[in-house]
Design a protein around this motif. Sequence first.
Motif, PDB file in Angstrom:
ATOM      1  N   GLU A 165      -6.792  12.753 -53.664  1.00 26.75           N
ATOM      2  CA  GLU A 165      -8.093  12.583 -53.277  1.00 26.75           C
ATOM      3  C   GLU A 165      -8.956  13.716 -54.210  1.00 26.75           C
ATOM      4  OE1 GLU A 165      -6.134  16.289 -50.997  1.00 26.75           O
ATOM      5  OE2 GLU A 165      -5.595  14.161 -51.739  1.00 26.75           O
ATOM      6  N   PHE A 166      -8.349  14.573 -54.793  1.00 20.41           N
ATOM      7  CA  PHE A 166      -8.947  15.420 -55.752  1.00 20.41           C
ATOM      8  C   PHE A 166      -9.976  14.729 -56.774  1.00 20.41           C
ATOM      9  CE2 PHE A 166      -9.383  17.637 -59.974  1.00 20.41           C
ATOM     10  CZ  PHE A 166     -10.202  18.763 -59.548  1.00 20.41           C
ATOM     11  N   ASP A 167     -11.035  14.941 -56.818  1.00 23.49           N
ATOM     12  CA  ASP A 167     -12.104  14.607 -57.886  1.00 23.49           C
ATOM     13  C   ASP A 167     -12.227  12.909 -57.618  1.00 23.49           C
ATOM     14  OD1 ASP A 167     -14.016  14.638 -59.728  1.00 23.49           O
ATOM     15  OD2 ASP A 167     -12.663  14.638 -61.234  1.00 23.49           O
ATOM     16  N   HIS A 168     -11.768  12.233 -56.356  1.00 28.78           N
ATOM     17  CA  HIS A 168     -11.948  11.097 -55.952  1.00 28.78           C
ATOM     18  C   HIS A 168     -10.945  10.213 -56.636  1.00 28.78           C
ATOM     19  CE1 HIS A 168     -15.963  12.683 -54.899  1.00 28.78           C
ATOM     20  NE2 HIS A 168     -15.773  11.974 -53.954  1.00 28.78           N
ATOM     21  N   HIS A 169      -9.861  10.687 -57.266  1.00 25.96           N
ATOM     22  CA  HIS A 169      -8.909   9.958 -57.961  1.00 25.96           C
ATOM     23  C   HIS A 169      -8.483   8.579 -57.309  1.00 25.96           C
ATOM     24  CE1 HIS A 169      -8.840  12.803 -61.336  1.00 25.96           C
ATOM     25  NE2 HIS A 169      -8.129  13.614 -60.836  1.00 25.96           N
ATOM     26  N   PHE A 170      -8.489   8.802 -56.244  1.00 26.53           N
ATOM     27  CA  PHE A 170      -7.523   7.741 -55.415  1.00 26.53           C
ATOM     28  C   PHE A 170      -8.753   6.301 -55.370  1.00 26.53           C
ATOM     29  CE2 PHE A 170      -8.940   9.772 -51.077  1.00 26.53           C
ATOM     30  CZ  PHE A 170     -10.132   9.609 -51.372  1.00 26.53           C
ATOM     31  N   LEU A 171     -10.034   6.796 -55.604  1.00 27.45           N
ATOM     32  CA  LEU A 171     -10.583   5.252 -55.919  1.00 27.45           C
ATOM     33  C   LEU A 171     -10.395   4.516 -57.114  1.00 27.45           C
ATOM     34  CD1 LEU A 171     -14.226   6.999 -54.587  1.00 27.45           C
ATOM     35  CD2 LEU A 171     -12.498   5.925 -53.268  1.00 27.45           C
ATOM     36  N   ALA A 172      -9.552   4.932 -57.662  1.00 25.48           N
ATOM     37  CA  ALA A 172      -8.850   4.130 -59.062  1.00 25.48           C
ATOM     38  C   ALA A 172      -8.193   2.940 -58.461  1.00 25.48           C
ATOM     39  CB  ALA A 172      -8.526   4.908 -59.801  1.00 25.48           C
ATOM     40  N   TYR A 173      -7.814   2.724 -57.124  1.00 28.47           N
ATOM     41  CA  TYR A 173      -7.109   1.776 -56.733  1.00 28.47           C
ATOM     42  C   TYR A 173      -7.428   0.933 -55.670  1.00 28.47           C
ATOM     43  CZ  TYR A 173      -3.898   5.470 -58.512  1.00 28.47           C
ATOM     44  OH  TYR A 173      -3.191   6.456 -59.313  1.00 28.47           O
ATOM     45  N   HIS A 174      -6.816  -0.354 -55.444  1.00 30.09           N
ATOM     46  CA  HIS A 174      -7.169  -1.437 -54.662  1.00 30.09           C
ATOM     47  C   HIS A 174      -5.818  -1.800 -53.801  1.00 30.09           C
ATOM     48  CE1 HIS A 174     -10.685  -1.626 -57.582  1.00 30.09           C
ATOM     49  NE2 HIS A 174     -11.280  -1.893 -56.779  1.00 30.09           N
ATOM     50  N   PRO A 175      -5.633  -1.021 -52.861  1.00 26.44           N
ATOM     51  CA  PRO A 175      -4.589  -1.172 -52.375  1.00 26.44           C
ATOM     52  C   PRO A 175      -4.285  -2.487 -51.310  1.00 26.44           C
ATOM     53  CG  PRO A 175      -5.575   1.135 -51.679  1.00 26.44           C
ATOM     54  CD  PRO A 175      -6.627  -0.128 -52.331  1.00 26.44           C
ATOM     55  N   THR A 176      -2.931  -2.783 -51.482  1.00 24.67           N
ATOM     56  CA  THR A 176      -2.518  -3.869 -50.652  1.00 24.67           C
ATOM     57  C   THR A 176      -2.010  -3.356 -49.215  1.00 24.67           C
ATOM     58  OG1 THR A 176      -1.900  -5.121 -52.425  1.00 24.67           O
ATOM     59  CG2 THR A 176      -0.774  -5.790 -50.334  1.00 24.67           C
ATOM     60  N   ARG A 209      -7.480  -4.813 -50.108  1.00 23.37           N
ATOM     61  CA  ARG A 209      -7.423  -6.023 -50.409  1.00 23.37           C
ATOM     62  C   ARG A 209      -7.313  -6.724 -48.831  1.00 23.37           C
ATOM     63  NH1 ARG A 209      -3.227  -5.770 -55.615  1.00 23.37           N
ATOM     64  NH2 ARG A 209      -4.820  -4.923 -56.888  1.00 23.37           N
ATOM     65  N   THR A 210      -8.037  -8.112 -49.008  1.00 21.84           N
ATOM     66  CA  THR A 210      -8.045  -8.852 -47.552  1.00 21.84           C
ATOM     67  C   THR A 210      -6.687  -8.805 -47.273  1.00 21.84           C
ATOM     68  OG1 THR A 210      -9.986  -9.946 -48.611  1.00 21.84           O
ATOM     69  CG2 THR A 210      -8.764 -11.051 -46.681  1.00 21.84           C
ATOM     70  N   LYS A 211      -6.550  -8.810 -45.814  1.00 19.73           N
ATOM     71  CA  LYS A 211      -5.196  -9.082 -45.106  1.00 19.73           C
ATOM     72  C   LYS A 211      -4.194  -7.895 -45.528  1.00 19.73           C
ATOM     73  CE  LYS A 211      -5.727 -14.112 -44.195  1.00 19.73           C
ATOM     74  NZ  LYS A 211      -5.073 -15.089 -44.670  1.00 19.73           N
ATOM     75  N   GLY A 212      -4.722  -6.785 -45.980  1.00 18.97           N
ATOM     76  CA  GLY A 212      -3.726  -5.799 -46.375  1.00 18.97           C
ATOM     77  C   GLY A 212      -3.258  -4.928 -44.916  1.00 18.97           C
ATOM     78  N   ILE A 213      -2.391  -3.839 -45.249  1.00 16.43           N
ATOM     79  CA  ILE A 213      -1.830  -3.359 -44.244  1.00 16.43           C
ATOM     80  C   ILE A 213      -2.219  -1.556 -44.551  1.00 16.43           C
ATOM     81  CG2 ILE A 213       0.475  -2.102 -43.483  1.00 16.43           C
ATOM     82  CD1 ILE A 213       1.667  -4.643 -44.552  1.00 16.43           C
ATOM     83  N   GLN A 237     -11.923  -7.991 -42.640  1.00 17.66           N
ATOM     84  CA  GLN A 237     -10.977  -8.380 -44.125  1.00 17.66           C
ATOM     85  C   GLN A 237      -9.734  -8.475 -43.360  1.00 17.66           C
ATOM     86  OE1 GLN A 237     -12.009  -8.480 -47.251  1.00 17.66           O
ATOM     87  NE2 GLN A 237     -14.067  -8.583 -46.379  1.00 17.66           N
ATOM     88  N   ALA A 238      -9.537  -8.567 -42.156  1.00 19.43           N
ATOM     89  CA  ALA A 238      -8.271  -8.927 -41.462  1.00 19.43           C
ATOM     90  C   ALA A 238      -7.255  -7.993 -41.893  1.00 19.43           C
ATOM     91  CB  ALA A 238      -7.908 -10.452 -41.884  1.00 19.43           C
ATOM     92  N   ILE A 239      -7.400  -6.656 -41.750  1.00 15.91           N
ATOM     93  CA  ILE A 239      -6.724  -5.747 -42.313  1.00 15.91           C
ATOM     94  C   ILE A 239      -5.974  -5.315 -41.143  1.00 15.91           C
ATOM     95  CG2 ILE A 239      -6.414  -3.243 -43.295  1.00 15.91           C
ATOM     96  CD1 ILE A 239      -8.867  -3.938 -44.865  1.00 15.91           C
ATOM     97  N   GLN A 240      -4.614  -5.109 -41.106  1.00 16.25           N
ATOM     98  CA  GLN A 240      -3.684  -4.789 -40.054  1.00 16.25           C
ATOM     99  C   GLN A 240      -3.617  -3.298 -39.958  1.00 16.25           C
ATOM    100  OE1 GLN A 240       0.559  -6.139 -40.540  1.00 16.25           O
ATOM    101  NE2 GLN A 240       1.071  -5.083 -38.571  1.00 16.25           N
ATOM    102  N   ALA A 297       6.938   2.613 -40.924  1.00 13.19           N
ATOM    103  CA  ALA A 297       5.820   1.725 -40.432  1.00 13.19           C
ATOM    104  C   ALA A 297       5.747   0.533 -41.570  1.00 13.19           C
ATOM    105  CB  ALA A 297       4.835   2.331 -40.024  1.00 13.19           C
ATOM    106  N   VAL A 298       5.496   1.005 -42.716  1.00 13.21           N
ATOM    107  CA  VAL A 298       5.280   0.090 -43.768  1.00 13.21           C
ATOM    108  C   VAL A 298       6.255  -1.102 -43.992  1.00 13.21           C
ATOM    109  CG1 VAL A 298       5.141  -0.085 -46.132  1.00 13.21           C
ATOM    110  CG2 VAL A 298       3.759   1.799 -45.207  1.00 13.21           C
ATOM    111  N   SER A 299       7.599  -0.454 -43.941  1.00 17.33           N
ATOM    112  CA  SER A 299       8.580  -1.396 -43.999  1.00 17.33           C
ATOM    113  C   SER A 299       8.495  -2.548 -42.696  1.00 17.33           C
ATOM    114  CB  SER A 299      10.183  -0.584 -44.073  1.00 17.33           C
ATOM    115  OG  SER A 299      10.490  -0.058 -42.530  1.00 17.33           O
ATOM    116  N   HIS A 300       8.303  -1.909 -41.439  1.00 17.72           N
ATOM    117  CA  HIS A 300       8.138  -2.644 -40.552  1.00 17.72           C
ATOM    118  C   HIS A 300       7.214  -3.750 -40.437  1.00 17.72           C
ATOM    119  CE1 HIS A 300       8.574  -3.914 -36.183  1.00 17.72           C
ATOM    120  NE2 HIS A 300       7.153  -3.775 -35.962  1.00 17.72           N
ATOM    121  N   ALA A 301       6.011  -3.418 -41.017  1.00 14.12           N
ATOM    122  CA  ALA A 301       4.776  -4.365 -41.328  1.00 14.12           C
ATOM    123  C   ALA A 301       5.194  -5.363 -42.262  1.00 14.12           C
ATOM    124  CB  ALA A 301       3.594  -3.638 -41.445  1.00 14.12           C
TER     125      ALA A 301
END
Length: 419
Positions: A165-176, A209-213, A237-240, A297-301
Amino acid sequence: MHCPYAHVHFVGLGGIHVSALAKLVLSLGVSVSGSDLAENELTEELRAKGVAVRIGHAAEHVPAEAEAMVFSSAAQKTNPERVEGERRHLPSFDSHQFLGLLGETMKQVVVTGTHGKSTTTAMMGVLFKQLGLKPTVVVGTRVPQLAEGNLEIGSSEWLIAEGDEFDHHFLAYHPTVLVINNIEADHFDIYPTLEDMRDAYRKLLRQMRTKGILVVNGDDAQIDLVLKAEQQYLDEQAIQVIRVGEGDGSDIQILSRQVEVEVQTVHLELAGPRRGAKLMLGVPGEMNARNATMCYAVSHALELSSQEATNALFSFRGIWRRLERIGEKNGVLIFSDYGHHPTAVTKTLKAVKEFCPNRRIVLCFQPHHRNRTKHLFQEFVTCFGLADVLVLVEIYDVKGRDQVEDEAVSSKDLIAAMD
């Protein structure tokens, strides 16, 4: 994974995140050069791989053939190599922006949060690796179970990244898949208020991303505020959304923990039809129990094998400088931990108490960043209570983030407030 540049120059090559990216693009057949202020194990490792490493920062260290530049957060705009890159109009990226570029077509698993993101990213990487998913993993620490320590070079579409989160670094990503462990006041030079930090997380949710977790700490009040503010978008976005926590409303509820010498068992209940699950962990503490549950939880999803996932999590043996057992002498156990926030200090001390009962705890602590120490002063004063002896050294100055108004802040102030 593809790199659009034939030669990339890295400024801050000896940094834990930057060095991982240098190794990654090197594996893609890209020419790599770089520099740092001093030699360390990471620059030596890269030199051994054939990378042209220069010590010190100077414009002439940027090769004529460089097509792009990647820099660490410690390399300011005034860095002579960054100035030279700007003069040549080289495409320039911080290390997270560059990883986001490399992984833009991949399925991204991004782990965020004020506390626990390095460990959770490492756990996730080990889990995916052992389940045969062949992920590429980039983490801001060394992990003995990853082939390159701070990097696993995979061959699949999965990218697992630590979203800082430092310096908004995480905004470089588009998570599934996005994991949010917790949100707490920190990095006050970037986020003056908690609302500022929540806004950054809201932006990150809108990059999913759409339908992400989305896996979150269901007990965290700040995360709850972020979710409520973005509920309509998540629905559209149907995000679970999967909430992990101790509360009754959790989708995966942590019912209890049993702690024995060097092992803990975490009992879970899963919503759905309700059914139980059990995690056995070889790493200590309440935070690691939650970190592991987030991974589960991720593995379960993703509908991965529950038994293989629990086996993989039990095999996890920790990471560099996160309650790392580094030695023993004359019956004294020695641990190293990077925790620099009062909450992390308290949790670490509790974990040591659990795994090493009836032992005297001597804590040697160096506060990190005068600005953080000023803003969390009272929390620091009270966070060392579980230590039997406290050795407090002067505050570590973070290069490039020092502020004139904070120069007088000192560890001596903390000691005086404890008396």
